[in-house]
Design a protein around this motif. Sequence first.
Motif, PDB file in Angstrom:
ATOM      1  N   ASP A  16      40.951  46.036  39.951  1.00 21.15           N
ATOM      2  CA  ASP A  16      39.794  44.825  39.808  1.00 21.15           C
ATOM      3  C   ASP A  16      40.322  44.180  38.683  1.00 21.15           C
ATOM      4  O   ASP A  16      41.512  44.189  38.160  1.00 21.15           O
ATOM      5  CB  ASP A  16      38.645  45.629  39.708  1.00 21.15           C
ATOM      6  CG  ASP A  16      38.375  46.632  38.238  1.00 21.15           C
ATOM      7  OD1 ASP A  16      39.216  46.396  37.438  1.00 21.15           O
ATOM      8  OD2 ASP A  16      37.174  47.294  38.279  1.00 21.15           O
ATOM      9  N   LYS A  17      39.390  43.144  38.089  1.00 24.22           N
ATOM     10  CA  LYS A  17      39.763  42.416  37.014  1.00 24.22           C
ATOM     11  C   LYS A  17      39.858  42.948  35.819  1.00 24.22           C
ATOM     12  O   LYS A  17      40.598  42.434  35.002  1.00 24.22           O
ATOM     13  CB  LYS A  17      38.297  41.356  36.930  1.00 24.22           C
ATOM     14  CG  LYS A  17      38.397  40.584  37.987  1.00 24.22           C
ATOM     15  CD  LYS A  17      37.250  39.640  37.991  1.00 24.22           C
ATOM     16  CE  LYS A  17      36.994  38.553  39.002  1.00 24.22           C
ATOM     17  NZ  LYS A  17      35.633  37.751  38.897  1.00 24.22           N
ATOM     18  N   LYS A  18      39.357  44.137  35.356  1.00 20.22           N
ATOM     19  CA  LYS A  18      39.246  44.876  34.196  1.00 20.22           C
ATOM     20  C   LYS A  18      40.597  45.946  34.289  1.00 20.22           C
ATOM     21  O   LYS A  18      41.028  46.569  33.320  1.00 20.22           O
ATOM     22  CB  LYS A  18      38.111  45.538  33.817  1.00 20.22           C
ATOM     23  CG  LYS A  18      37.116  44.864  33.811  1.00 20.22           C
ATOM     24  CD  LYS A  18      35.753  45.706  33.388  1.00 20.22           C
ATOM     25  CE  LYS A  18      34.486  44.948  33.030  1.00 20.22           C
ATOM     26  NZ  LYS A  18      33.552  45.683  32.843  1.00 20.22           N
ATOM     27  N   HIS A  20      40.997  48.433  36.614  1.00 15.86           N
ATOM     28  CA  HIS A  20      40.851  49.604  37.094  1.00 15.86           C
ATOM     29  C   HIS A  20      40.905  49.965  38.573  1.00 15.86           C
ATOM     30  O   HIS A  20      40.868  48.688  39.168  1.00 15.86           O
ATOM     31  CB  HIS A  20      39.198  50.076  36.843  1.00 15.86           C
ATOM     32  CG  HIS A  20      38.612  49.878  35.503  1.00 15.86           C
ATOM     33  ND1 HIS A  20      37.828  48.982  34.967  1.00 15.86           N
ATOM     34  CD2 HIS A  20      39.187  50.888  34.336  1.00 15.86           C
ATOM     35  CE1 HIS A  20      37.608  49.155  33.689  1.00 15.86           C
ATOM     36  NE2 HIS A  20      38.324  50.252  33.216  1.00 15.86           N
ATOM     37  N   LYS A  22      40.427  50.131  42.425  1.00 19.14           N
ATOM     38  CA  LYS A  22      39.461  49.887  43.116  1.00 19.14           C
ATOM     39  C   LYS A  22      39.418  51.048  44.136  1.00 19.14           C
ATOM     40  O   LYS A  22      40.349  51.252  44.889  1.00 19.14           O
ATOM     41  CB  LYS A  22      39.618  48.456  43.971  1.00 19.14           C
ATOM     42  CG  LYS A  22      39.105  47.249  43.057  1.00 19.14           C
ATOM     43  CD  LYS A  22      38.744  46.241  44.099  1.00 19.14           C
ATOM     44  CE  LYS A  22      39.824  44.922  43.980  1.00 19.14           C
ATOM     45  NZ  LYS A  22      39.666  44.142  44.763  1.00 19.14           N
ATOM     46  N   THR A  40      33.797  48.072  47.374  1.00 23.20           N
ATOM     47  CA  THR A  40      34.732  48.891  46.553  1.00 23.20           C
ATOM     48  C   THR A  40      33.693  49.085  45.059  1.00 23.20           C
ATOM     49  O   THR A  40      32.590  48.679  44.988  1.00 23.20           O
ATOM     50  CB  THR A  40      36.051  48.345  46.201  1.00 23.20           C
ATOM     51  OG1 THR A  40      35.467  47.037  45.861  1.00 23.20           O
ATOM     52  CG2 THR A  40      36.599  48.156  47.770  1.00 23.20           C
ATOM     53  N   THR A  41      34.349  49.824  44.316  1.00 19.29           N
ATOM     54  CA  THR A  41      34.009  49.867  42.938  1.00 19.29           C
ATOM     55  C   THR A  41      33.419  48.532  42.111  1.00 19.29           C
ATOM     56  O   THR A  41      32.956  48.658  41.057  1.00 19.29           O
ATOM     57  CB  THR A  41      34.782  50.776  41.937  1.00 19.29           C
ATOM     58  OG1 THR A  41      36.305  50.462  41.865  1.00 19.29           O
ATOM     59  CG2 THR A  41      34.661  52.285  42.578  1.00 19.29           C
ATOM     60  N   ASP A  42      34.411  47.531  42.615  1.00 14.79           N
ATOM     61  CA  ASP A  42      33.871  46.159  41.858  1.00 14.79           C
ATOM     62  C   ASP A  42      32.780  45.676  42.259  1.00 14.79           C
ATOM     63  O   ASP A  42      32.433  44.486  41.960  1.00 14.79           O
ATOM     64  CB  ASP A  42      35.125  45.147  42.079  1.00 14.79           C
ATOM     65  CG  ASP A  42      35.338  44.776  43.556  1.00 14.79           C
ATOM     66  OD1 ASP A  42      34.599  45.393  44.427  1.00 14.79           O
ATOM     67  OD2 ASP A  42      36.069  43.931  43.636  1.00 14.79           O
ATOM     68  N   ARG A  43      32.054  46.249  43.335  1.00 11.10           N
ATOM     69  CA  ARG A  43      30.504  45.765  43.640  1.00 11.10           C
ATOM     70  C   ARG A  43      30.627  44.572  44.539  1.00 11.10           C
ATOM     71  O   ARG A  43      29.737  43.720  44.616  1.00 11.10           O
ATOM     72  CB  ARG A  43      29.604  45.581  42.691  1.00 11.10           C
ATOM     73  CG  ARG A  43      29.270  47.060  42.012  1.00 11.10           C
ATOM     74  CD  ARG A  43      28.496  46.716  40.825  1.00 11.10           C
ATOM     75  NE  ARG A  43      28.708  47.937  39.746  1.00 11.10           N
ATOM     76  CZ  ARG A  43      29.843  47.644  38.630  1.00 11.10           C
ATOM     77  NH1 ARG A  43      30.197  46.669  38.407  1.00 11.10           N
ATOM     78  NH2 ARG A  43      29.704  48.680  37.856  1.00 11.10           N
ATOM     79  N   TYR A  44      31.783  44.437  45.147  1.00 12.33           N
ATOM     80  CA  TYR A  44      31.992  43.259  46.236  1.00 12.33           C
ATOM     81  C   TYR A  44      31.870  43.785  47.730  1.00 12.33           C
ATOM     82  O   TYR A  44      32.585  44.958  47.902  1.00 12.33           O
ATOM     83  CB  TYR A  44      33.093  42.569  45.958  1.00 12.33           C
ATOM     84  CG  TYR A  44      32.941  41.315  44.777  1.00 12.33           C
ATOM     85  CD1 TYR A  44      32.444  39.855  45.291  1.00 12.33           C
ATOM     86  CD2 TYR A  44      32.998  41.653  43.649  1.00 12.33           C
ATOM     87  CE1 TYR A  44      32.289  39.095  44.390  1.00 12.33           C
ATOM     88  CE2 TYR A  44      33.024  40.550  42.618  1.00 12.33           C
ATOM     89  CZ  TYR A  44      32.428  39.336  42.933  1.00 12.33           C
ATOM     90  OH  TYR A  44      32.230  38.356  42.108  1.00 12.33           O
ATOM     91  N   ARG A  69      25.081  45.548  35.198  1.00  8.46           N
ATOM     92  CA  ARG A  69      25.817  45.758  36.464  1.00  8.46           C
ATOM     93  C   ARG A  69      26.620  47.149  36.388  1.00  8.46           C
ATOM     94  O   ARG A  69      27.759  47.166  36.626  1.00  8.46           O
ATOM     95  CB  ARG A  69      26.722  44.546  36.734  1.00  8.46           C
ATOM     96  CG  ARG A  69      26.056  43.441  36.977  1.00  8.46           C
ATOM     97  CD  ARG A  69      27.068  42.192  37.593  1.00  8.46           C
ATOM     98  NE  ARG A  69      28.051  42.662  38.681  1.00  8.46           N
ATOM     99  CZ  ARG A  69      27.508  42.555  39.856  1.00  8.46           C
ATOM    100  NH1 ARG A  69      26.287  42.105  40.147  1.00  8.46           N
ATOM    101  NH2 ARG A  69      28.602  42.944  40.875  1.00  8.46           N
TER     102      ARG A  69
END
Length: 117
Positions: A16-18, A20, A22, A40-44, A69
Amino acid sequence: MRLKHIQTLMQAAELDKKGHLKKVMAMAWSPDSMRLAVVTTDRYILLYNDAGELKDRVPTKPAAKGGPRNFVVRALEFSPDSTKLAVAQSDNVVFVYKLGRSWTDKKTICNKFIQTS
């Protein structure tokens, strides 16, 4: 039942952007077998067509407007007509997203159900 691997939709090491990893939290096939929803864990919510092509990417929302979030999506379920998607979250809310019949239809939240614990 016999399962057969046809293609990979997401790479196992996708970040993800951080930075981490996914992880898939939930997935659901639509009753008409034309859509696959994956979150996924990025909530999308990632919406794939029946050929495995990514067609749309829908962000999820926290229970409180402007809230943190820090929730995770626990489950996904399509409506019987495949035009809506229920999204159950760990912040005690179930959102129902209107997806429409075609990929170009606007994706909007049409219902919000607060759950008491």
